[in-house]
Write a protein that holds these residues in place. Structure first.
Motif, PDB file in Angstrom:
ATOM      1  N   PRO A 324       1.032  -1.202  -0.103  1.00 46.65           N
ATOM      2  CA  PRO A 324      -0.089   0.034  -0.049  1.00 46.65           C
ATOM      3  C   PRO A 324       0.874   1.502  -0.109  1.00 46.65           C
ATOM      4  N   PRO A 325       0.800   2.148  -0.894  1.00 50.61           N
ATOM      5  CA  PRO A 325       1.510   3.352  -1.004  1.00 50.61           C
ATOM      6  C   PRO A 325       1.474   4.378  -0.087  1.00 50.61           C
ATOM      7  N   GLY A 326       0.116   4.162   0.867  1.00 47.40           N
ATOM      8  CA  GLY A 326       0.176   5.249   1.960  1.00 47.40           C
ATOM      9  C   GLY A 326      -0.110   6.679   1.486  1.00 47.40           C
ATOM     10  N   LEU A 423      -1.396  -2.871  -8.351  1.00 48.08           N
ATOM     11  CA  LEU A 423      -3.050  -2.711  -8.415  1.00 48.08           C
ATOM     12  C   LEU A 423      -3.499  -1.322  -8.044  1.00 48.08           C
ATOM     13  N   VAL A 424      -4.302  -0.763  -9.175  1.00 50.41           N
ATOM     14  CA  VAL A 424      -4.877   0.560  -9.072  1.00 50.41           C
ATOM     15  C   VAL A 424      -6.310  -0.009  -9.358  1.00 50.41           C
ATOM     16  N   PRO A 425      -7.056   0.092  -8.344  1.00 52.94           N
ATOM     17  CA  PRO A 425      -8.436  -0.576  -8.475  1.00 52.94           C
ATOM     18  C   PRO A 425      -9.326   0.473  -8.877  1.00 52.94           C
ATOM     19  N   VAL A 439     -18.273   1.030  -3.279  1.00 49.72           N
ATOM     20  CA  VAL A 439     -18.684   2.007  -2.428  1.00 49.72           C
ATOM     21  C   VAL A 439     -18.005   3.231  -2.010  1.00 49.72           C
ATOM     22  N   VAL A 440     -18.549   4.234  -1.824  1.00 44.39           N
ATOM     23  CA  VAL A 440     -17.639   5.311  -1.595  1.00 44.39           C
ATOM     24  C   VAL A 440     -16.660   5.203  -0.546  1.00 44.39           C
ATOM     25  N   GLY A 441     -16.683   4.354   0.522  1.00 41.72           N
ATOM     26  CA  GLY A 441     -15.563   4.249   1.404  1.00 41.72           C
ATOM     27  C   GLY A 441     -14.348   3.538   0.777  1.00 41.72           C
ATOM     28  N   ASP A 442     -14.544   2.755  -0.142  1.00 43.49           N
ATOM     29  CA  ASP A 442     -13.459   2.206  -1.012  1.00 43.49           C
ATOM     30  C   ASP A 442     -12.485   3.346  -1.578  1.00 43.49           C
ATOM     31  N   THR A 443     -13.380   4.423  -1.868  1.00 39.59           N
ATOM     32  CA  THR A 443     -12.401   5.574  -2.424  1.00 39.59           C
ATOM     33  C   THR A 443     -11.880   6.378  -1.594  1.00 39.59           C
ATOM     34  N   VAL A 444     -12.577   6.399  -0.417  1.00 39.79           N
ATOM     35  CA  VAL A 444     -11.906   7.128   0.885  1.00 39.79           C
ATOM     36  C   VAL A 444     -10.633   6.498   1.296  1.00 39.79           C
ATOM     37  N   ASN A 445     -10.759   5.129   1.384  1.00 43.30           N
ATOM     38  CA  ASN A 445      -9.575   4.396   1.568  1.00 43.30           C
ATOM     39  C   ASN A 445      -8.482   4.419   0.403  1.00 43.30           C
ATOM     40  N   ALA A 446      -8.992   4.399  -0.530  1.00 43.75           N
ATOM     41  CA  ALA A 446      -8.004   4.238  -1.910  1.00 43.75           C
ATOM     42  C   ALA A 446      -7.028   5.694  -1.946  1.00 43.75           C
ATOM     43  N   VAL A 447      -7.791   6.858  -1.474  1.00 45.78           N
ATOM     44  CA  VAL A 447      -7.275   8.272  -1.943  1.00 45.78           C
ATOM     45  C   VAL A 447      -6.084   8.421  -0.927  1.00 45.78           C
ATOM     46  N   ILE A 448      -6.060   7.759   0.084  1.00 48.76           N
ATOM     47  CA  ILE A 448      -4.551   7.711   1.117  1.00 48.76           C
ATOM     48  C   ILE A 448      -3.814   6.528   0.649  1.00 48.76           C
ATOM     49  N   GLY A 451      -6.565   0.598   1.382  1.00 45.93           N
ATOM     50  CA  GLY A 451      -7.608  -0.422   0.719  1.00 45.93           C
ATOM     51  C   GLY A 451      -7.075  -1.242  -0.248  1.00 45.93           C
ATOM     52  N   PHE A 452      -7.359  -1.142  -1.394  1.00 45.97           N
ATOM     53  CA  PHE A 452      -6.853  -2.300  -2.415  1.00 45.97           C
ATOM     54  C   PHE A 452      -5.724  -1.717  -3.256  1.00 45.97           C
TER      55      PHE A 452
END
Length: 646
Positions: A324-326, A423-425, A439-448, A451-452
């Motif tokens: 995860p790139p953080g 992986l860039v989901p 779901v929007v929570g996936d985007t919120v996790n991914a932006v930092i 997540g995936f």
């Protein structure tokens, strides 16, 4: 009683007819035999001459010299060294045990190697040579040669063996060679005859295997005269093969050596890219291993030590592992938002320490919050809430598209083993692979960068290079093959608004040079080598609400394998970028483990050696001086052929 004249005459006529028949048959047989002899001796002469020659003359392949590999400055990183061995022919030796006893008094024989040789002699033809001792010294060869008359059937021989003088430094890049296995042959519908030469070696991992066809060369041949049972009587002529191509890497072995020493025993990796051509100047995965041990077959004990090490020395973390790139992912999200016209650099978001999304509270790393944050401040201080809000505005599709433009989620074309795509989901990925809607929570996790999302250190270095230049810089590991320059990978324009890129670079400069920046402690103070960077911390465990209520457990209080990964990406000099660097420290406890390594490697690359102490903050100079002295002692020197670490 006399026979009548009439009977005598009839009998004579019968005998004459029989004689004629017999004579005719004999003449016919002789004629047929003569025709057959003529057919064989005249009409089929060429065919029988060829068959006779085939029985008398054998064509035997001569292995070519493998192409050597050098760094960008001409330092050998994979060479061919003379390898001395002792062979024995069973039929010439007579009493094998007696000869082996005599040989053992002259040379230190490995009991396992001797037993292997005995077994091979039993299943091989009696006139074929079998290796009894391999990789012996010149002194051993001399003693055997002097005592040759007392050692029937024993012959000292010299050949070429692969040698890696830099040992651990480039193991994950160059790889190693080993004997051809059945698994290797299975890759070919019709394996080349060269691969069936006993003990012939081919590349197993890294550049050695990816450029196998280039490095192998072409076999030579010799014609030998053999007798009826196949024993060689004499050599008639010889045609030498063509050596493999000489390969020059883009790696700077001195920088690679320093980087390896700087990482020490950390489970970590560093990638350094030149921004003009995309050259990989350093690609270091730690800990490493000595590839020389694999050339002739590593022992079970040595291999077990490598396999059981929880820091995974056999893994090429630079390209094989994905993390995860953080917060290093935040630049991609910010660019996506600006390019879409959904945010401006000056508008602010309030950070109270968390953001409620769909009934769930997403926390900022700073529990008390950051207050009002604009784009520059959000990157400088790595505010998570700013990006939660940005994620809701932009959506995963635009963020994923920008991440891919910056080189994430892409298999970069390098001759290394197991290069990951990362992986860039996006919405489609989750539906196909998880059978669920995004779901929007996936985007919120991914932006930092959680997540995936998964990225390799190489991909992070490419992303940083593209941010620094605005071009589609791609990594290049091969500089020249047989003196012919490989195409530059400096890339064309990405088509991203230069003003937007300038905002990102300015914020990255603040990360390392503003007192409130998350990497300010690890800055360079030399005016001409200022660093622009971004820190990142990626969690490897979930933090429960109960743990947050009582206080999040510090990384140093957790077992090593449960601590956060530390990341740092940077380019330098900030005003006129020449290199990009990505550093990942597994379970380092956060970005504080990666940023000082990234800073030190960056300065080492820019100065071409140990930088002056005044390039460091005054408070650090004493510690840096001690560190430089220690690393100077610890940095490995090239190994001589046959020299391996225990």
């Amino acid at each position: 009683m006399r026979r009548p004249p009439k009977d005598t005459l009839e009998s004579a006529r019968k005998i004459s007819r029989r004689g004629l028949v017999v004579a005719g048959l004999q003449a016919g047989f002789v004629g047929l035999l003569g025709w057959r002899m003529r057919h064989m001796q005249v009409d089929q002469a060429d065919q029988f001459r060829f068959l006779a020659e085939e029985n008398r003359i054998n064509i035997r392949l001569i292995p070519p010299a493998r192409g050597e590999i050098f760094d960008r400055n001409g330092v050998a990183v994979a060479a061919n060294a003379p390898a001395y061995r002792i062979t024995m022919v069973r039929e010439d030796a007579g009493d094998i045990d007696a000869v082996l006893d005599s040989l053992g008094q002259l040379v230190d024989l490995d009991p396992e190697e001797v037993e292997r040789a005995r077994a091979e002699m039993k299943r091989s033809a009696p006139f074929l040579p079998v290796t009894v001792a391999d990789r012996v010294s010149w002194e051993d060869i001399s003693r055997v040669a002097v005592n040759g008359p007392a050692l029937p059937g024993v012959t000292p021989e010299v050949g070429l063996s692969r040698h890696y003088p830099l040992r651990h430094d480039l193991a994950h890049v160059v790889g190693y060679v080993g004997p051809v296995s059945e698994r290797d042959l299975a890759h070919y519908a019709d394996p080349p005859p060269l691969l069936r030469i006993p003990r012939f070696q081919i590349g197993k991992v890294g550049v050695e295997t990816k450029l196998e066809e280039v490095l192998r060369g072409k076999a030579g041949a010799k014609r030998v005269e053999v007798n009826a049972v196949g024993r060689v009587m004499r050599e008639l002529d010889r045609r030498e093969g063509t050596s493999g191509a000489t390969v020059q890497l883009t790696i700077d072995s001195q920088l690679q050596n320093y980087t390896a020493a700087r990482l020490g025993e950390e489970s970590a990796s560093v990638v350094v890219l030149d921004l003009e051509h995309g050259d990989v100047l350093a690609a270091c995965s730690s800990p490493s291993y000595d590839p020389n041990k694999f050339v002739r077959g590593i022992s079970v004990a040595d291999y077990s030590v490598l396999r059981e090490n929880d820091h995974r020395p056999l893994a090429s973390k630079i390209v094989q592992d994905a993390y995860p790139p953080g917060s290093t992912f935040k630049m991609a999200a910010a660019l996506a938002a600006m390019e879409a016209g959904l945010i401006t650099p000056t508008e602010t978001v309030w950070c109270p320490g968390y953001l409620e999304v769909s009934g769930r509270r997403f926390h900022c790393w700073k529990r008390a919050g950051h207050g009002h944050m604009n784009l520059e401040k959000s990157l400088r201080e790595s505010c998570d809430v700013y990006y939660y809000d940005l994620a809701i505005k932009v959506g995963i599709e635009k963020i994923a598209e920008m991440a891919r433009r910056l080189g994430l989620g892409e298999v970069h074309d390098l001759p290394m083993s197991a290069v990951t795509k990362g992986l860039v989901p996006d919405k489609n990925w989750k539906f196909v692979n998880r059978g669920a809607d995004w779901v929007v929570g996936d985007t919120v996790n991914a932006v930092i960068g959680q997540g995936f999302v998964l990225t390799s250190p190489l991909q992070l270095a490419v992303m940083t290079a593209r941010l620094a230049t605005g071009r589609s810089v791609a990594p290049r590991l091969i500089k020249r093959i047989d003196g012919v320059e490989e195409p530059s990978r400096g890339g064309e324009s990405l088509g991203i608004n230069e003003n937007h890129l300038r905002q990102i670079r300015k914020a990255m400069f603040e990360v390392s040079n503003n007192r409130r920046g998350t990497a300010y402690r690890y800055r360079s103070v030399a005016e001409d080598v200022r660093i622009a960077g971004k820190t990142g911390t990626s969690q490897v465990r979930n933090i429960t609400a109960a743990e947050r209520a009582r206080g999040v457990t510090r990384n140093e209080d957790l077992p090593w394998e449960r601590r956060d990964h530390g990341l740092f990406v940077n380019f330098a000099p900030a005003e006129a970028p020449r290199i990009a660097v990505a550093t990942v420290v597994e379970h380092g406890g956060g970005s504080g483990a990666a940023a000082p390594i990234g800073r030190d490697v960056t300065l080492q690359a820019l100065y071409g050696g140990d930088p002056p102490l005044d390039a460091y903050p005054s408070a650090d100079r004493g510690r840096i001086k001690t560190q430089q002295e220690r690393l100077a002692r610890e940095r490995r020197t090239p190994a001589a052929p046959g020299q391996e670490e225990a």
